[in-house]
Design a protein around this motif. Structure first.
Motif, PDB file in Angstrom:
ATOM      1  N   ARG A   1       0.837  -1.194   0.000  1.00 35.60           N
ATOM      2  CA  ARG A   1       0.000   0.000   0.000  1.00 35.60           C
ATOM      3  C   ARG A   1       0.875   1.249   0.000  1.00 35.60           C
ATOM      4  O   ARG A   1       1.802   1.359   0.788  1.00 35.60           O
ATOM      5  N   ARG A   2       0.588   2.186  -0.911  1.00 38.47           N
ATOM      6  CA  ARG A   2       1.399   3.402  -0.986  1.00 38.47           C
ATOM      7  C   ARG A   2       0.512   4.615  -1.252  1.00 38.47           C
ATOM      8  O   ARG A   2      -0.627   4.486  -1.692  1.00 38.47           O
ATOM      9  N   GLN A   3       1.086   5.783  -0.990  1.00 32.37           N
ATOM     10  CA  GLN A   3       0.372   7.006  -1.328  1.00 32.37           C
ATOM     11  C   GLN A   3       0.474   7.204  -2.835  1.00 32.37           C
ATOM     12  O   GLN A   3       1.254   6.544  -3.507  1.00 32.37           O
ATOM     13  N   LEU A   4      -0.295   8.156  -3.354  1.00 30.50           N
ATOM     14  CA  LEU A   4      -0.338   8.330  -4.804  1.00 30.50           C
ATOM     15  C   LEU A   4       1.027   8.696  -5.389  1.00 30.50           C
ATOM     16  O   LEU A   4       1.316   8.401  -6.533  1.00 30.50           O
ATOM     17  N   ASP A   5       1.881   9.339  -4.568  1.00 32.85           N
ATOM     18  CA  ASP A   5       3.199   9.684  -5.112  1.00 32.85           C
ATOM     19  C   ASP A   5       4.175   8.531  -4.970  1.00 32.85           C
ATOM     20  O   ASP A   5       5.355   8.653  -5.284  1.00 32.85           O
ATOM     21  N   GLY A   6       3.684   7.381  -4.485  1.00 34.88           N
ATOM     22  CA  GLY A   6       4.520   6.188  -4.436  1.00 34.88           C
ATOM     23  C   GLY A   6       5.178   5.940  -3.093  1.00 34.88           C
ATOM     24  O   GLY A   6       5.714   4.872  -2.849  1.00 34.88           O
ATOM     25  N   THR A   7       5.142   6.936  -2.164  1.00 39.64           N
ATOM     26  CA  THR A   7       5.772   6.724  -0.863  1.00 39.64           C
ATOM     27  C   THR A   7       4.886   5.823  -0.005  1.00 39.64           C
ATOM     28  O   THR A   7       3.660   5.835  -0.150  1.00 39.64           O
ATOM     29  N   PRO A   8       5.540   5.028   0.893  1.00 36.31           N
ATOM     30  CA  PRO A   8       4.749   4.074   1.694  1.00 36.31           C
ATOM     31  C   PRO A   8       3.717   4.798   2.561  1.00 36.31           C
ATOM     32  O   PRO A   8       3.940   5.936   2.988  1.00 36.31           O
ATOM     33  N   LEU A   9       2.641   4.108   2.785  1.00 34.87           N
ATOM     34  CA  LEU A   9       1.549   4.693   3.553  1.00 34.87           C
ATOM     35  C   LEU A   9       1.678   4.219   4.994  1.00 34.87           C
ATOM     36  O   LEU A   9       1.714   3.017   5.251  1.00 34.87           O
ATOM     37  N   ASP A  10       1.776   5.164   5.919  1.00 35.77           N
ATOM     38  CA  ASP A  10       1.904   4.810   7.327  1.00 35.77           C
ATOM     39  C   ASP A  10       0.604   4.186   7.821  1.00 35.77           C
ATOM     40  O   ASP A  10      -0.477   4.640   7.455  1.00 35.77           O
ATOM     41  N   ASN A  11       0.738   3.134   8.672  1.00 34.87           N
ATOM     42  CA  ASN A  11      -0.470   2.434   9.136  1.00 34.87           C
ATOM     43  C   ASN A  11      -1.505   3.371   9.732  1.00 34.87           C
ATOM     44  O   ASN A  11      -2.697   3.222   9.515  1.00 34.87           O
ATOM     45  N   LYS A  12      -1.033   4.365  10.502  1.00 40.86           N
ATOM     46  CA  LYS A  12      -2.011   5.221  11.183  1.00 40.86           C
ATOM     47  C   LYS A  12      -2.748   6.138  10.200  1.00 40.86           C
ATOM     48  O   LYS A  12      -3.786   6.687  10.517  1.00 40.86           O
ATOM     49  N   ASP A  13      -2.184   6.288   8.975  1.00 36.91           N
ATOM     50  CA  ASP A  13      -2.842   7.144   7.990  1.00 36.91           C
ATOM     51  C   ASP A  13      -3.778   6.381   7.072  1.00 36.91           C
ATOM     52  O   ASP A  13      -4.439   6.966   6.221  1.00 36.91           O
TER      53      ASP A  13
END
Ligand code: ADP
Length: 736
Positions: A226-238
Motif C-alpha cells: 500500500r502506498r500514497q499516490l506519489d509512491g511513498t509508503p503509507l503509514d499504518n495510522k494514515d
C-alpha cells in the motif's frame, strides 16, 4: 366390588354409577393412601387426565379437563368428550378406537387439535402430547381408556416462533449475502483491533486476496504494497482503517495498492467508525472502489494533451526550420538545435549513412562545448558493424534504440572489448532517419551524462521528428542536384508529402484529446459536477478545435499546392453570412465591438453573388479572427461591404469598370510594419511584431484566404500605416 375398590376421594370428579361399573387398576388403587394421592393429583395436576369408558364417556376427569372444557364436573361426567368438543373427534377418535380394539397403548407428541372454544376469537390451534392406556376389568375385558394429555401448545408455539425467526434471519443473511456479493464496491467490516470480520467477494477481488481474518491495519503496507499516490509508503495510522479506528470518518481517500500479480491499482475508499454506547470505537465499515481505469483514462487524457502539445510544437518547429533551407549543413544544424527545445534533452547528433560504403559520418551536433564540437565532427567515419546485436534492429527493422551505455560497455568488456565513451553518455536514444525504406542516417541524443527514462510519448515525438528530418534531408539532397526538371518535380512532391505528414501526425492525438475530453465531460456532467468545474474541459475542447482548424489549414495548403482546391459556386448572401459570423465572434469577446456597415444600401441583394459561400466564410472568419487576435487591447472592428466598380475599389489591378463587392475589415491593433506588408500573403509568413508579441499562429490563414479569393477571380490586399497603427484587410469579388 368392595368400597376400597371404589374411588371415594375422587367422588367429586366421578359419577357414582359409572364409578361402580369400573374397576380401577389394581396397582394404582390398592389402598386408601394411594387413592388419596390420586385425588390430589387429579385436583392439582396441570395434565388433562381422564378415564373414559368404551363409549368414550367420562368416568373420571381431572380439574384441568374441567377447566379446559369450561364445564362443571356434573356436566362432564357421563358425557362424551366428542359432544363437548366435536372438533377433536376427527383427530382423536381413530386412536382411541384402536386402543380399545387392539388393547395396545397409544401415545403421540405434539398432536395439533382445534380449539373450538366458546370464544371463537381464541380459536388458536392447540398441541397435545397424548397418551392412551387401555384399562381392563377383572375378566380382562377392556372397559375403558386412561387418557393423559399434556397441553404443550405454548412450548410448540414458542419453538415455531423461534424457528420462523431463524428462517427469517437466514433469509435476511442470504439477502445480505446476495447484496454484498453483487456490489461493485468492496466492503469490509473491521473489529476494534482492525481484523476484518466480514468481507464481500468484491473486496477480495479488489485487494487481490482473501481478506477475511486479515488485518490490513497492522500488516497492510508490507503485505498489500500500500502506498500514497506519489509512491511513498503509507503509514499504518494514515490508512483508512487506521483513521477509522481513531473515530474519524473518511471520504474518498485515494491510494495505491499492488495486487498479487504485482500490478498497481488505484483505490478510492471511505471509512465509517462504529461506536458503542459509551462512544468507544468498536470497529468500522470500510468501502473500496477500484478506480484504476478511471485514473488511467485521466492519465491517458493528460498524456494525449501533452503529446499533442509536444508533437505540435515539435512538428511545427521542424517544419518551420526546414522551410526554405537549401543547404544540407544548415538544415542539419537547425534540426539538432530544435530537438532539445521540444524534448528537453541536452545533446543531439546527426550522422549520415552512405549505403555504398556502409560508412557513417558525423554531420551535425548540438550541446557540446565548441572545442569538443570540432573534435566530434572530426571523428573518422565508422564502418557499419553487421555483427552488432543492434545492427539488424536499426538498419533492417528501422526501430529506435534506447541504449544503457554503462551496461553496453560492461558487456563489451566481458568480451574483451574496450568501448570508448568520451562524452560520458549514460542513456542514449538513437533513431534511424529513414526515407522510402532507405536509412539516410541516425538521430541520437542524450541528457549530458544523466540516465533518463524515455517515455513512449517522447519516443513518439522523436520518431515524428526523425521522419520529417529524413524527408527534409532527402529534399535538400535532391535540390542540390536539381539541375534536371524531374528532380525539381520530385522535390516539390516531397514538400507536399511533408505537409500532409504534418497534418496526419497532428490529427491522431487530436482525435484522442477530443474524444477523451468529451467523454469525460459527459461522465462528469452525469455525476452532477457543477458546470463551473467543467470549464477547464471546455478549454481543452476549444484548443483541440483550434488545432483541428490548423490541421485543416495544412490540408488546404496541400490542396492549393496540388491544384485540388475546388470551389462550389452557389448563390451567396455575403451580408447575411458576415452578420452571422459577427454574432458568433462577438459572443466570445467583450473587448472588441464588431460592426457591419452596408455602404451601398441595406438591401442584401446588392452584396449577393454566385460564389462558394463556405469558402468565403472561411476567409471572413480568418480576417475577423485576425482582427481580434492582433488587437489584444480590444477596440472597434469595423467591417464594410460596398458595391462598386473595380477601378474605384483601391485594388492593385483595377483597370476595369466591372462591378465588384468590396469587403474591408479595419482594426486598431498592432498593425503591420510597412516593409513586411508585401510578404503577408506568402505561406508561413508572419510579421515580426506578431511573432514578438507571442500571439500564436502558423502564417497560413492569409495565404489560403488570398488563394480562395484568387480562385474566385478576385483580389486581396492589406493596408497599415505601420506598427501599432491598426490594419485594414480588403478583398473584392467579381459580380458576374
Ligand atoms: P497567423 O495569424 O496564423 O500568423 P495569417 O496568415 O492569418 O496567420 O497571418 C499572417 C500574418 O499576418 C500574421 O502572423 C500577422 O503578422 C499578420 N496579420 C494578419 N492579420 C493581422 C492583423 N489584423 N493585424 C496585424 N497583423 C496581422
Amino acid at each position: 366390588m368392595s368400597d376400597s375398590q371404589r374411588l371415594p376421594h375422587v367422588e367429586g370428579l366421578v359419577s357414582s354409577e359409572i364409578a361402580n361399573t369400573i374397576q380401577a387398576p389394581q396397582s394404582s388403587f390398592g389402598n386408601a393412601e394411594a387413592q388419596g394421592l390420586l385425588g390430589v393429583i387429579m385436583e392439582q395436576s396441570p395434565l388433562l387426565m381422564s378415564f373414559m369408558d368404551v363409549q368414550f364417556r367420562y368416568v373420571m376427569a381431572s380439574r384441568a379437563v374441567l377447566d379446559y372444557l369450561q364445564l362443571t364436573q356434573d356436566q362432564v361426567i357421563g358425557s362424551s368428550i366428542f359432544t363437548n368438543r366435536p372438533g377433536v373427534e376427527r383427530i382423536l377418535r381413530p386412536a382411541l378406537q384402536k386402543v380399545i380394539e387392539t388393547g395396545q397403548p397409544y401415545s403421540a407428541q405434539e398432536v395439533p387439535v382445534p380449539n373450538s372454544s366458546r370464544e371463537p376469537e381464541n380459536d388458536q390451534e392447540l398441541f397435545w402430547n397424548v397418551s392412551y392406556t387401555p384399562v381392563r376389568d377383572t375378566s380382562g375385558k377392556i372397559s375403558g381408556v386412561l387418557s393423559i394429555v399434556e397441553d404443550v401448545t405454548e412450548r410448540v408455539v414458542q419453538r415455531q416462533r423461534l424457528e420462523r425467526i431463524a428462517i427469517q434471519e437466514k433469509q435476511k443473511a442470504a439477502q445480505l449475502e446476495v447484496i454484498l456479493s453483487n456490489l461493485s464496491e468492496g466492503i469490509g467490516v473491521i473489529d476494534a483491533e482492525g481484523n476484518i470480520i466480514l468481507a464481500n467477494p468484491m473486496l477480495d477481488q479488489i485487494l487481490g486476496r482473501s481478506m477475511l481474518g486479515q488485518n490490513p491495519y497492522r500488516d497492510g503496507s508490507q503485505a498489500l504494497g500500500r502506498r500514497q499516490l506519489d509512491g511513498t509508503p503509507l503509514d499504518n495510522k494514515d490508512t483508512i482503517s487506521g483513521r477509522v479506528l481513531k473515530g474519524e470518518f473518511v471520504r474518498d481517500y485515494r491510494f495505491l495498492l499492488k495486487d498479487s500479480q504485482g500490478r498497481d491499482h488505484f483505490l478510492a475508499g471511505n471509512g465509517t467508525p462504529i461506536f458503542d454506547e459509551t462512544g468507544r470505537v468498536t470497529g468500522g465499515v470500510l468501502l473500496f472502489h477500484d478506480v484504476t481505469e478511471q485514473e488511467s483514462q485521466h492519465r491517458e487524457l493528460e498524456e494525449a494533451i501533452q503529446a499533442t502539445e509536444e508533437s505540435q510544437t515539435a512538428l511545427l518547429e521542424v517544419s518551420e526550420a526546414v522551410a526554405g533551407i537549401t543547404e544540407l549543413e544548415e538544415l542539419l544544424d537547425r534540426i539538432v538545435e530544435i530537438v532539445p527545445q521540444v524534448t528537453g534533452c541536452d545533446r543531439v547528433g546527426i550522422s549520415l549513412y552512405d549505403p555504398a560504403t556502409e560508412m557513417t559520418s558525423q554531420a551535425a551536433v548540438y550541446g557540446l562545448p565548441p572545442e569538443q564540437k570540432a573534435e566530434w565532427k572530426a571523428m573518422p567515419p565508422a564502418q557499419r558493424d553487421r555483427t552488432s546485436p543492434y545492427d539488424e534492429i536499426f538498419f533492417e527493422q528501422h526501430q529506435s534504440l534506447v541504449v544503457d551505455m554503462e551496461n553496453l560497455i560492461e558487456e563489451a568488456r566481458k568480451q574483451g572489448q574496450e568501448l570508448p565513451n568520451p562524452y560520458g553518455v549514460k542513456t542514449m536514444f538513437a533513431t534511424p532517419l529513414v526515407y522510402k525504406g532507405e536509412v539516410l542516417g541516425m538521430l541520437s541524443l542524450d541528457h549530458s551524462g544523466r540516465t533518463h527514462n524515455f517515455s513512449p510519448r517522447e519516443i513518439r515525438v522523436l520518431e515524428g521528428i526523425a521522419r520529417l528530418a529524413a524527408i527534409a534531408i532527402q529534399n535538400v539532397q535532391l535540390l542540390t542536384e536539381a539541375n534536371q526538371a524531374t528532380t525539381l518535380r520530385e522535390a516539390n512532391r516531397l514538400k507536399d508529402e511533408f505537409l500532409s505528414l504534418v497534418a496526419h501526425e497532428l490529427r491522431n492525438p487530436l482525435t484522442a484529446v477530443q474524444g477523451y475530453t468529451q467523454m469525460t465531460q459527459r461522465r462528469l456532467r452525469k455525476a452532477g459536477i457543477p458546470e463551473a468545474d467543467l470549464r477547464p474541459l471546455e478549454t481543452i475542447i476549444g484548443q483541440a478545435q483550434r488545432m483541428t482548424r490548423l490541421v485543416e489549414d495544412l490540408l488546404d495548403l496541400s490542396r492549393i499546392e496540388t491544384g485540388r482546391l475546388e470551389l462550389r459556386h452557389e448563390e451567396c448572401d455575403l451580408a447575411g453570412r458576415v452578420n452571422q459570423l459577427i454574432e458568433t465572434y462577438q459572443a466570445d469577446t467583450g473587448k472588441h465591438r464588431l460592426t457591419l456597415e452596408l455602404v451601398s444600401g441595406p438591401d442584401h441583394s446588392l452584396y449577393t453573388g454566385r460564389w462558394d459561400g463556405d469558402r468565403l466564410e472561411q476567409v471572413i472568419s480568418n480576417l475577423i479572427g485576425n482582427a481580434i487576435k492582433y488587437s489584444p487591447e480590444g477596440g472597434p472592428v469595423n467591417i464594410q461591404l460596398q458595391r462598386q466598380s473595380l477601378s474605384a475599389s483601391g485594388a492593385r489591378d483595377r483597370n476595369s469598370e466591372a462591378l465588384v463587392v468590396h469587403f474591408s475589415i479595419q482594426d486598431r491593433g498592432i498593425g503591420i510594419p510597412v516593409d513586411q506588408q508585401a510578404a503577408l500573403f506568402e505561406r508561413f509568413y508572419r510579421a515580426n511584431n506578431s511573432r514578438d508579441s507571442g500571439l500564436p499562429g502558423l502564417g497560413l490563414g492569409l495565404y489560403i484566404s488570398s488563394q480562395i479569393i484568387r480562385l474566385h477571380g478576385g483580389q486581396m490586399w492589406a493596408e497599415s500605416a505601420g506598427e501599432g497603427l491598426g490594419s485594414t484587410f480588403h478583398f473584392v469579388l467579381p459580380l458576374d
